[in-house]
Design a protein around this motif. Structure first.
Motif, PDB file in Angstrom:
ATOM      1  N   VAL A   4       0.865  -1.171   0.000  1.00  0.00           N
ATOM      2  CA  VAL A   4       0.000   0.000   0.000  1.00  0.00           C
ATOM      3  C   VAL A   4       0.906   1.227   0.000  1.00  0.00           C
ATOM      4  O   VAL A   4       1.787   1.341   0.853  1.00  0.00           O
ATOM      5  CB  VAL A   4      -0.918   0.033   1.241  1.00  0.00           C
ATOM      6  CG1 VAL A   4      -1.790   1.279   1.229  1.00  0.00           C
ATOM      7  CG2 VAL A   4      -1.781  -1.224   1.292  1.00  0.00           C
ATOM      8  N   SER A   5       0.705   2.126  -0.935  1.00  0.00           N
ATOM      9  CA  SER A   5       1.557   3.312  -1.010  1.00  0.00           C
ATOM     10  C   SER A   5       1.096   4.369  -0.018  1.00  0.00           C
ATOM     11  O   SER A   5      -0.074   4.382   0.391  1.00  0.00           O
ATOM     12  CB  SER A   5       1.524   3.892  -2.429  1.00  0.00           C
ATOM     13  OG  SER A   5       0.263   4.494  -2.677  1.00  0.00           O
ATOM     14  N   PRO A   6       1.995   5.273   0.394  1.00  0.00           N
ATOM     15  CA  PRO A   6       1.570   6.388   1.252  1.00  0.00           C
ATOM     16  C   PRO A   6       0.440   7.197   0.633  1.00  0.00           C
ATOM     17  O   PRO A   6      -0.434   7.700   1.345  1.00  0.00           O
ATOM     18  CB  PRO A   6       2.851   7.213   1.401  1.00  0.00           C
ATOM     19  CG  PRO A   6       3.954   6.212   1.247  1.00  0.00           C
ATOM     20  CD  PRO A   6       3.463   5.241   0.212  1.00  0.00           C
ATOM     21  N   ASP A   7       0.440   7.327  -0.703  1.00  0.00           N
ATOM     22  CA  ASP A   7      -0.649   8.051  -1.368  1.00  0.00           C
ATOM     23  C   ASP A   7      -1.979   7.333  -1.173  1.00  0.00           C
ATOM     24  O   ASP A   7      -3.024   7.970  -1.041  1.00  0.00           O
ATOM     25  CB  ASP A   7      -0.355   8.198  -2.862  1.00  0.00           C
ATOM     26  CG  ASP A   7       0.738   9.226  -3.132  1.00  0.00           C
ATOM     27  OD1 ASP A   7       0.990  10.057  -2.242  1.00  0.00           O
ATOM     28  OD2 ASP A   7       1.323   9.187  -4.227  1.00  0.00           O
ATOM     29  N   ASP A   8      -1.954   5.991  -1.158  1.00  0.00           N
ATOM     30  CA  ASP A   8      -3.179   5.221  -0.893  1.00  0.00           C
ATOM     31  C   ASP A   8      -3.708   5.541   0.498  1.00  0.00           C
ATOM     32  O   ASP A   8      -4.911   5.673   0.705  1.00  0.00           O
ATOM     33  CB  ASP A   8      -2.906   3.717  -0.999  1.00  0.00           C
ATOM     34  CG  ASP A   8      -2.705   3.245  -2.432  1.00  0.00           C
ATOM     35  OD1 ASP A   8      -3.262   3.897  -3.342  1.00  0.00           O
ATOM     36  OD2 ASP A   8      -1.992   2.251  -2.631  1.00  0.00           O
ATOM     37  N   VAL A   9      -2.793   5.639   1.470  1.00  0.00           N
ATOM     38  CA  VAL A   9      -3.202   5.939   2.849  1.00  0.00           C
ATOM     39  C   VAL A   9      -3.817   7.333   2.939  1.00  0.00           C
ATOM     40  O   VAL A   9      -4.874   7.525   3.552  1.00  0.00           O
ATOM     41  CB  VAL A   9      -1.996   5.825   3.801  1.00  0.00           C
ATOM     42  CG1 VAL A   9      -2.385   6.252   5.216  1.00  0.00           C
ATOM     43  CG2 VAL A   9      -1.455   4.396   3.818  1.00  0.00           C
ATOM     44  N   LEU A  10      -3.180   8.315   2.316  1.00  0.00           N
ATOM     45  CA  LEU A  10      -3.693   9.680   2.362  1.00  0.00           C
ATOM     46  C   LEU A  10      -5.041   9.786   1.662  1.00  0.00           C
ATOM     47  O   LEU A  10      -5.943  10.502   2.122  1.00  0.00           O
ATOM     48  CB  LEU A  10      -2.683  10.636   1.723  1.00  0.00           C
ATOM     49  CG  LEU A  10      -1.319  10.716   2.435  1.00  0.00           C
ATOM     50  CD1 LEU A  10      -0.377  11.656   1.686  1.00  0.00           C
ATOM     51  CD2 LEU A  10      -1.476  11.171   3.873  1.00  0.00           C
ATOM     52  N   ALA A  11      -5.214   9.065   0.551  1.00  0.00           N
ATOM     53  CA  ALA A  11      -6.510   9.062  -0.143  1.00  0.00           C
ATOM     54  C   ALA A  11      -7.581   8.395   0.713  1.00  0.00           C
ATOM     55  O   ALA A  11      -8.742   8.829   0.731  1.00  0.00           O
ATOM     56  CB  ALA A  11      -6.374   8.356  -1.490  1.00  0.00           C
ATOM     57  N   ALA A  12      -7.197   7.343   1.428  1.00  0.00           N
ATOM     58  CA  ALA A  12      -8.151   6.660   2.304  1.00  0.00           C
ATOM     59  C   ALA A  12      -8.602   7.576   3.429  1.00  0.00           C
ATOM     60  O   ALA A  12      -9.772   7.571   3.827  1.00  0.00           O
ATOM     61  CB  ALA A  12      -7.513   5.387   2.875  1.00  0.00           C
ATOM     62  N   ARG A  13      -7.676   8.385   3.958  1.00  0.00           N
ATOM     63  CA  ARG A  13      -8.052   9.326   5.010  1.00  0.00           C
ATOM     64  C   ARG A  13      -9.095  10.322   4.502  1.00  0.00           C
ATOM     65  O   ARG A  13     -10.053  10.658   5.208  1.00  0.00           O
ATOM     66  CB  ARG A  13      -6.812  10.075   5.499  1.00  0.00           C
ATOM     67  CG  ARG A  13      -5.873   9.220   6.329  1.00  0.00           C
ATOM     68  CD  ARG A  13      -4.638  10.011   6.718  1.00  0.00           C
ATOM     69  NE  ARG A  13      -3.750   9.224   7.577  1.00  0.00           N
ATOM     70  CZ  ARG A  13      -2.568   9.650   8.002  1.00  0.00           C
ATOM     71  NH1 ARG A  13      -2.128  10.848   7.638  1.00  0.00           N
ATOM     72  NH2 ARG A  13      -1.830   8.892   8.780  1.00  0.00           N
ATOM     73  N   ARG A  14      -8.905  10.785   3.283  1.00  0.00           N
ATOM     74  CA  ARG A  14      -9.891  11.717   2.723  1.00  0.00           C
ATOM     75  C   ARG A  14     -11.236  11.045   2.526  1.00  0.00           C
ATOM     76  O   ARG A  14     -12.293  11.676   2.677  1.00  0.00           O
ATOM     77  CB  ARG A  14      -9.372  12.283   1.397  1.00  0.00           C
ATOM     78  CG  ARG A  14      -8.149  13.186   1.542  1.00  0.00           C
ATOM     79  CD  ARG A  14      -7.844  13.918   0.248  1.00  0.00           C
ATOM     80  NE  ARG A  14      -7.447  12.996  -0.816  1.00  0.00           N
ATOM     81  CZ  ARG A  14      -6.190  12.646  -1.059  1.00  0.00           C
ATOM     82  NH1 ARG A  14      -5.199  13.131  -0.306  1.00  0.00           N
ATOM     83  NH2 ARG A  14      -5.905  11.818  -2.048  1.00  0.00           N
ATOM     84  N   ALA A  15     -11.208   9.745   2.204  1.00  0.00           N
ATOM     85  CA  ALA A  15     -12.450   9.015   1.963  1.00  0.00           C
ATOM     86  C   ALA A  15     -13.283   8.841   3.235  1.00  0.00           C
ATOM     87  O   ALA A  15     -14.487   8.603   3.150  1.00  0.00           O
ATOM     88  CB  ALA A  15     -12.152   7.641   1.352  1.00  0.00           C
ATOM     89  N   LEU A  16     -12.646   8.949   4.411  1.00  0.00           N
ATOM     90  CA  LEU A  16     -13.405   8.806   5.655  1.00  0.00           C
ATOM     91  C   LEU A  16     -14.493   9.865   5.767  1.00  0.00           C
ATOM     92  O   LEU A  16     -15.529   9.634   6.395  1.00  0.00           O
ATOM     93  CB  LEU A  16     -12.471   8.916   6.867  1.00  0.00           C
ATOM     94  CG  LEU A  16     -11.438   7.815   7.082  1.00  0.00           C
ATOM     95  CD1 LEU A  16     -10.763   8.005   8.429  1.00  0.00           C
ATOM     96  CD2 LEU A  16     -12.056   6.444   6.985  1.00  0.00           C
ATOM     97  N   ASN A  17     -14.263  11.022   5.160  1.00  0.00           N
ATOM     98  CA  ASN A  17     -15.263  12.090   5.223  1.00  0.00           C
ATOM     99  C   ASN A  17     -16.531  11.730   4.466  1.00  0.00           C
ATOM    100  O   ASN A  17     -17.581  12.347   4.675  1.00  0.00           O
ATOM    101  CB  ASN A  17     -14.681  13.392   4.664  1.00  0.00           C
ATOM    102  CG  ASN A  17     -13.517  13.907   5.497  1.00  0.00           C
ATOM    103  OD1 ASN A  17     -13.541  13.795   6.719  1.00  0.00           O
ATOM    104  ND2 ASN A  17     -12.510  14.465   4.849  1.00  0.00           N
ATOM    105  N   ASP A  18     -16.437  10.748   3.556  1.00  0.00           N
ATOM    106  CA  ASP A  18     -17.609  10.326   2.787  1.00  0.00           C
ATOM    107  C   ASP A  18     -18.412   9.232   3.484  1.00  0.00           C
ATOM    108  O   ASP A  18     -19.466   8.827   2.998  1.00  0.00           O
ATOM    109  CB  ASP A  18     -17.175   9.824   1.401  1.00  0.00           C
ATOM    110  CG  ASP A  18     -16.535  10.923   0.567  1.00  0.00           C
ATOM    111  OD1 ASP A  18     -16.961  12.092   0.712  1.00  0.00           O
ATOM    112  OD2 ASP A  18     -15.618  10.618  -0.223  1.00  0.00           O
ATOM    113  N   VAL A  19     -17.885   8.727   4.602  1.00  0.00           N
ATOM    114  CA  VAL A  19     -18.628   7.712   5.359  1.00  0.00           C
ATOM    115  C   VAL A  19     -19.741   8.427   6.132  1.00  0.00           C
ATOM    116  O   VAL A  19     -19.482   9.309   6.941  1.00  0.00           O
ATOM    117  CB  VAL A  19     -17.696   6.952   6.317  1.00  0.00           C
ATOM    118  CG1 VAL A  19     -18.489   5.940   7.142  1.00  0.00           C
ATOM    119  CG2 VAL A  19     -16.594   6.251   5.531  1.00  0.00           C
TER     120      VAL A  19
END
Length: 325
Positions: free
Chosen positions: A207-222
């Protein structure tokens, strides 16, 4: 979102990594889950447990899976702040000072036995954890992103230790207490250790660091319904005014969770829902992370401690008393 309506576009690599970590770190599912929750919610993790319970193995495996730089700091009474943050080194041949970064300049940092270091060292780590930066000789240096500190405490030995102040405990998103695995799991651990010695361990999904940062942004859509938000807020409020929810807790809590605890509970509940592939938060998600998020933030009165209450037992008691919806 995917075809089922869940925000899974960047979640699959993390799910694969979670499954792989669960197979490598046997008997400690809460530790693995909490590491991923802390990573997703951009927080830090405090782990309490006896030596040999795979704490170091877990965070090293996570660093391997996310392509992150890993560093380990063994906290001792003679440790200095510069041993963590780094220091300026004088280059005589060039007649100048050069900053030499310390071990905190990594993506994942293991602060082993953090309570063995004095307050000034803990304060240096506190700035790094809360501000994501280090100040040395009047210059500020930003830390890597993502950045996660996993600190450990030995619950058995207390001689020569410095208890973490409440302000620093509050900086930890989650706290996990580990126990020994059962006999069946111990057999599986032994088998896995033999396979590792024979170099048969499978590589972890990457998992790339960019994947982690994108996942963090996706939490706002939950999505979190108003009723779940109300439940979450009332649960935190119950730590401040426990007598309104249970007569048994009157006078037990001296200080409840701060608004930082409310935000942490919200982020962790969203992260857990996201890890489970759901696009909405349920009361069960809040309940599953409540003890890990809130228990270490509570300051109990002396009478409460004398009655045998702990942060964990108080939060579990409140979970039974605070109504859902």
């Amino acid at each position: 979102m995917n075809e089922t309506g869940s925000p899974m576009a960047t979640q699959h690599p993390l799910l694969e990594l979670k499954d792989a970590l669960q197979h490598r770190i046997l008997g400690q599912p809460e530790l693995v889950e909490s590491l991923l929750l802390a990573l997703l919610a951009d927080g830090h993790l405090l782990v309490e447990g006896a030596p040999g319970l795979a704490k170091t193995t877990a965070i090293k495996a996570l660093a391997e899976g996310v392509h992150g730089a890993f560093s380990r700091v063994q906290f001792t009474p003679d440790l200095m702040p510069s041993d963590i943050t780094g220091a300026e080194i004088y280059r005589a041949d060039e007649h100048r000072f050069e900053f030499q970064p310390g071990p905190v300049f990594a993506n994942l940092v293991l602060a082993d036995e953090i309570n063995r270091a004095p307050a000034k060292v803990q304060s240096a780590l506190l700035e790094a954890m809360s501000e994501r930066q280090v100040s040395v000789a009047g210059t500020t240096y930003p830390l890597a992103s993502p950045f996660l500190v996993m600190a450990t405490q030995n619950p058995v030995e207390h001689e020569g230790t410095y208890p973490l102040p409440e302000a620093q405990l509050d900086r930890f998103l989650l706290k996990v207490s580990l126990d020994y695995p059962d006999v069946g799991i111990e057999h599986a651990i032994l088998k896995l250790a033999r396979e590792e010695e024979a170099l048969q361990t499978r590589a972890l999904p990457q998992v790339s660091p960019d994947d982690v940062l994108a996942a963090r942004r996706a939490l706002n859509d939950v999505y979190m319904a108003d009723a779940v938000t109300d439940y979450l807020v009332h649960l935190v409020d119950a730590t401040r005014s426990p007598e309104r929810y249970s007569a048994e807790l009157a006078g037990v809590i001296e200080f409840g969770a701060s608004p930082r605890g409310t935000i942490a509970l919200d982020r962790c509940a969203r992260a857990l829902a996201w890890l489970e592939g759901q696009d909405f938060v349920t009361p069960e998600h809040v309940q599953q992370v409540a003890v890990r998020v809130l228990a270490h933030r509570l300051v109990l009165s002396l009478s409460g401690q004398a009655q045998g209450w702990s942060g964990v037992s108080v939060v579990n008691h409140l979970l039974e008393r605070v109504a859902v919806g």
